[in-house]
Design a protein around this motif. Structure first.
Motif, PDB file in Angstrom:
ATOM      1  N   LEU A 118       0.829  -1.201   0.000  1.00  0.00           N
ATOM      2  CA  LEU A 118       0.000   0.000   0.000  1.00  0.00           C
ATOM      3  C   LEU A 118       0.864   1.252   0.000  1.00  0.00           C
ATOM      4  CD1 LEU A 118      -2.831  -0.901   2.542  1.00  0.00           C
ATOM      5  CD2 LEU A 118      -2.984  -0.825   0.059  1.00  0.00           C
ATOM      6  N   GLU A 119       1.940   1.230   0.777  1.00  0.00           N
ATOM      7  CA  GLU A 119       2.822   2.392   0.831  1.00  0.00           C
ATOM      8  C   GLU A 119       3.521   2.622  -0.509  1.00  0.00           C
ATOM      9  OE1 GLU A 119       6.472   4.267   3.400  1.00  0.00           O
ATOM     10  OE2 GLU A 119       5.197   2.754   4.318  1.00  0.00           O
ATOM     11  N   ALA A 120       3.938   1.547  -1.167  1.00  0.00           N
ATOM     12  CA  ALA A 120       4.572   1.686  -2.488  1.00  0.00           C
ATOM     13  C   ALA A 120       3.598   2.299  -3.487  1.00  0.00           C
ATOM     14  CB  ALA A 120       5.061   0.327  -2.981  1.00  0.00           C
ATOM     15  N   ALA A 121       2.347   1.852  -3.453  1.00  0.00           N
ATOM     16  CA  ALA A 121       1.329   2.412  -4.352  1.00  0.00           C
ATOM     17  C   ALA A 121       1.081   3.880  -4.024  1.00  0.00           C
ATOM     18  CB  ALA A 121       0.032   1.612  -4.244  1.00  0.00           C
ATOM     19  N   ALA A 122       1.036   4.218  -2.736  1.00  0.00           N
ATOM     20  CA  ALA A 122       0.813   5.604  -2.322  1.00  0.00           C
ATOM     21  C   ALA A 122       1.980   6.496  -2.748  1.00  0.00           C
ATOM     22  CB  ALA A 122       0.603   5.679  -0.809  1.00  0.00           C
ATOM     23  N   PHE A 161     -10.512   6.837  -7.259  1.00  0.00           N
ATOM     24  CA  PHE A 161     -10.605   5.873  -8.355  1.00  0.00           C
ATOM     25  C   PHE A 161     -10.024   4.545  -7.906  1.00  0.00           C
ATOM     26  CE2 PHE A 161      -6.756   8.324  -8.737  1.00  0.00           C
ATOM     27  CZ  PHE A 161      -5.768   7.389  -9.010  1.00  0.00           C
ATOM     28  N   GLU A 162     -10.397   3.490  -8.606  1.00  0.00           N
ATOM     29  CA  GLU A 162      -9.905   2.153  -8.291  1.00  0.00           C
ATOM     30  C   GLU A 162      -8.701   1.823  -9.153  1.00  0.00           C
ATOM     31  OE1 GLU A 162     -13.213  -0.481  -8.808  1.00  0.00           O
ATOM     32  OE2 GLU A 162     -14.276   0.355  -7.093  1.00  0.00           O
ATOM     33  N   GLY A 163      -7.803   1.030  -8.603  1.00  0.00           N
ATOM     34  CA  GLY A 163      -6.612   0.630  -9.334  1.00  0.00           C
ATOM     35  C   GLY A 163      -5.952  -0.543  -8.637  1.00  0.00           C
ATOM     36  N   PHE A 164      -4.668  -0.731  -8.930  1.00  0.00           N
ATOM     37  CA  PHE A 164      -3.938  -1.871  -8.399  1.00  0.00           C
ATOM     38  C   PHE A 164      -2.596  -1.422  -7.834  1.00  0.00           C
ATOM     39  CE2 PHE A 164      -6.819  -3.428 -11.593  1.00  0.00           C
ATOM     40  CZ  PHE A 164      -7.402  -4.519 -10.968  1.00  0.00           C
ATOM     41  N   THR A 165      -2.163  -2.100  -6.779  1.00  0.00           N
ATOM     42  CA  THR A 165      -0.850  -1.851  -6.197  1.00  0.00           C
ATOM     43  C   THR A 165       0.208  -2.501  -7.093  1.00  0.00           C
ATOM     44  OG1 THR A 165      -0.827  -3.889  -4.917  1.00  0.00           O
ATOM     45  CG2 THR A 165      -1.841  -1.949  -3.868  1.00  0.00           C
ATOM     46  N   PRO A 166       1.488  -2.215  -6.842  1.00  0.00           N
ATOM     47  CA  PRO A 166       2.540  -2.866  -7.623  1.00  0.00           C
ATOM     48  C   PRO A 166       2.476  -4.400  -7.550  1.00  0.00           C
ATOM     49  CG  PRO A 166       3.460  -0.993  -6.471  1.00  0.00           C
ATOM     50  CD  PRO A 166       2.046  -1.172  -5.974  1.00  0.00           C
ATOM     51  N   ALA A 167       1.943  -4.938  -6.460  1.00  0.00           N
ATOM     52  CA  ALA A 167       1.823  -6.396  -6.310  1.00  0.00           C
ATOM     53  C   ALA A 167       0.526  -6.940  -6.913  1.00  0.00           C
ATOM     54  CB  ALA A 167       1.915  -6.788  -4.838  1.00  0.00           C
ATOM     55  N   GLY A 168      -0.299  -6.056  -7.463  1.00  0.00           N
ATOM     56  CA  GLY A 168      -1.526  -6.501  -8.126  1.00  0.00           C
ATOM     57  C   GLY A 168      -2.776  -6.543  -7.263  1.00  0.00           C
ATOM     58  N   ARG A 169      -2.723  -5.986  -6.046  1.00  0.00           N
ATOM     59  CA  ARG A 169      -3.910  -5.964  -5.187  1.00  0.00           C
ATOM     60  C   ARG A 169      -4.839  -4.841  -5.607  1.00  0.00           C
ATOM     61  NH1 ARG A 169      -1.961  -4.817   0.264  1.00  0.00           N
ATOM     62  NH2 ARG A 169      -4.158  -4.702   0.695  1.00  0.00           N
ATOM     63  N   GLU A 170      -6.136  -5.111  -5.585  1.00  0.00           N
ATOM     64  CA  GLU A 170      -7.128  -4.089  -5.914  1.00  0.00           C
ATOM     65  C   GLU A 170      -7.268  -3.131  -4.739  1.00  0.00           C
ATOM     66  OE1 GLU A 170     -11.786  -3.691  -7.290  1.00  0.00           O
ATOM     67  OE2 GLU A 170     -10.825  -5.644  -7.281  1.00  0.00           O
ATOM     68  N   VAL A 171      -7.186  -1.825  -5.025  1.00  0.00           N
ATOM     69  CA  VAL A 171      -7.282  -0.802  -3.991  1.00  0.00           C
ATOM     70  C   VAL A 171      -8.024   0.408  -4.530  1.00  0.00           C
ATOM     71  CG1 VAL A 171      -5.181  -1.462  -2.736  1.00  0.00           C
ATOM     72  CG2 VAL A 171      -5.027   0.164  -4.630  1.00  0.00           C
ATOM     73  N   ALA A 172      -8.355   1.306  -3.616  1.00  0.00           N
ATOM     74  CA  ALA A 172      -8.912   2.606  -3.983  1.00  0.00           C
ATOM     75  C   ALA A 172      -7.813   3.649  -3.774  1.00  0.00           C
ATOM     76  CB  ALA A 172     -10.123   2.935  -3.122  1.00  0.00           C
ATOM     77  N   VAL A 213      -0.959  18.352  -1.049  1.00  0.00           N
ATOM     78  CA  VAL A 213      -1.382  17.203  -1.845  1.00  0.00           C
ATOM     79  C   VAL A 213      -1.489  16.016  -0.897  1.00  0.00           C
ATOM     80  CG1 VAL A 213      -0.824  15.713  -3.798  1.00  0.00           C
ATOM     81  CG2 VAL A 213      -0.104  18.111  -3.821  1.00  0.00           C
ATOM     82  N   GLU A 214      -2.658  15.384  -0.866  1.00  0.00           N
ATOM     83  CA  GLU A 214      -2.871  14.206  -0.030  1.00  0.00           C
ATOM     84  C   GLU A 214      -3.226  13.022  -0.914  1.00  0.00           C
ATOM     85  OE1 GLU A 214      -5.914  14.955   2.858  1.00  0.00           O
ATOM     86  OE2 GLU A 214      -4.669  16.367   3.966  1.00  0.00           O
ATOM     87  N   VAL A 215      -2.616  11.894  -0.621  1.00  0.00           N
ATOM     88  CA  VAL A 215      -2.927  10.650  -1.316  1.00  0.00           C
ATOM     89  C   VAL A 215      -3.208   9.598  -0.257  1.00  0.00           C
ATOM     90  CG1 VAL A 215      -1.958   8.791  -2.727  1.00  0.00           C
ATOM     91  CG2 VAL A 215      -1.551  11.170  -3.357  1.00  0.00           C
ATOM     92  N   VAL A 216      -4.324   8.891  -0.410  1.00  0.00           N
ATOM     93  CA  VAL A 216      -4.658   7.777   0.469  1.00  0.00           C
ATOM     94  C   VAL A 216      -4.903   6.572  -0.427  1.00  0.00           C
ATOM     95  CG1 VAL A 216      -6.210   6.898   2.260  1.00  0.00           C
ATOM     96  CG2 VAL A 216      -5.779   9.359   2.086  1.00  0.00           C
ATOM     97  N   VAL A 217      -4.266   5.457  -0.086  1.00  0.00           N
ATOM     98  CA  VAL A 217      -4.469   4.200  -0.812  1.00  0.00           C
ATOM     99  C   VAL A 217      -4.962   3.186   0.203  1.00  0.00           C
ATOM    100  CG1 VAL A 217      -3.384   2.389  -2.180  1.00  0.00           C
ATOM    101  CG2 VAL A 217      -2.638   4.762  -2.450  1.00  0.00           C
ATOM    102  N   TYR A 218      -6.094   2.535  -0.109  1.00  0.00           N
ATOM    103  CA  TYR A 218      -6.689   1.617   0.859  1.00  0.00           C
ATOM    104  C   TYR A 218      -7.436   0.490   0.153  1.00  0.00           C
ATOM    105  CZ  TYR A 218     -10.713   4.634  -0.143  1.00  0.00           C
ATOM    106  OH  TYR A 218     -11.694   5.359  -0.768  1.00  0.00           O
ATOM    107  N   PRO A 219      -7.531  -0.667   0.847  1.00  0.00           N
ATOM    108  CA  PRO A 219      -8.324  -1.763   0.299  1.00  0.00           C
ATOM    109  C   PRO A 219      -9.794  -1.351   0.260  1.00  0.00           C
ATOM    110  CG  PRO A 219      -6.924  -2.515   2.112  1.00  0.00           C
ATOM    111  CD  PRO A 219      -6.882  -1.018   2.097  1.00  0.00           C
TER     112      PRO A 219
END
Length: 86
Positions: free
Chosen positions: A5-9, A34-45, A62-68
């Motif tokens: 999650l941190e890598a995606a963020a 929006f929906e997308g995927f982490t570098p490992a392929g997990r579905e996240v928002a 600028v704020e970014v939050v990545v979560y399941p």
């Protein structure tokens, strides 16, 4: 799981900060989810927000939050400030 999650963020924050202050100022405050995927392929928002740091016309936070999906509280939040001076 948290590292992914941190890598995606981090990747999303880098993308979110590619625009200059001048380009963002006309659209701040603004946010999107929006929906997308982490570098490992997990579905996240992905949630991206541009907010005034101390007041309209100043620096932009600028704020970014990545979560399941359905687990916002388990997400990773990163922030960065784009200075008005450049």
């Amino acid at each position: 799981m948290g590292e992914d999650l941190e890598a995606a963020a981090r990747e999303e924050l880098e993308r979110a900060c590619t625009l200059a202050w001048r380009d963002l100022a006309a659209h701040t405050p603004w946010g999107d989810i929006f929906e997308g995927f982490t570098p490992a392929g997990r579905e996240v928002a992905f949630e991206r927000s541009y907010l005034w740091e101390d007041g309209a016309g100043g620096d932009i936070r600028v704020e970014v939050v990545v979560y399941p999906p359905q687990a916002y509280e388990a997400g990773v939040r990163l922030t960065r400030v784009i200075k008005r001076s450049g």
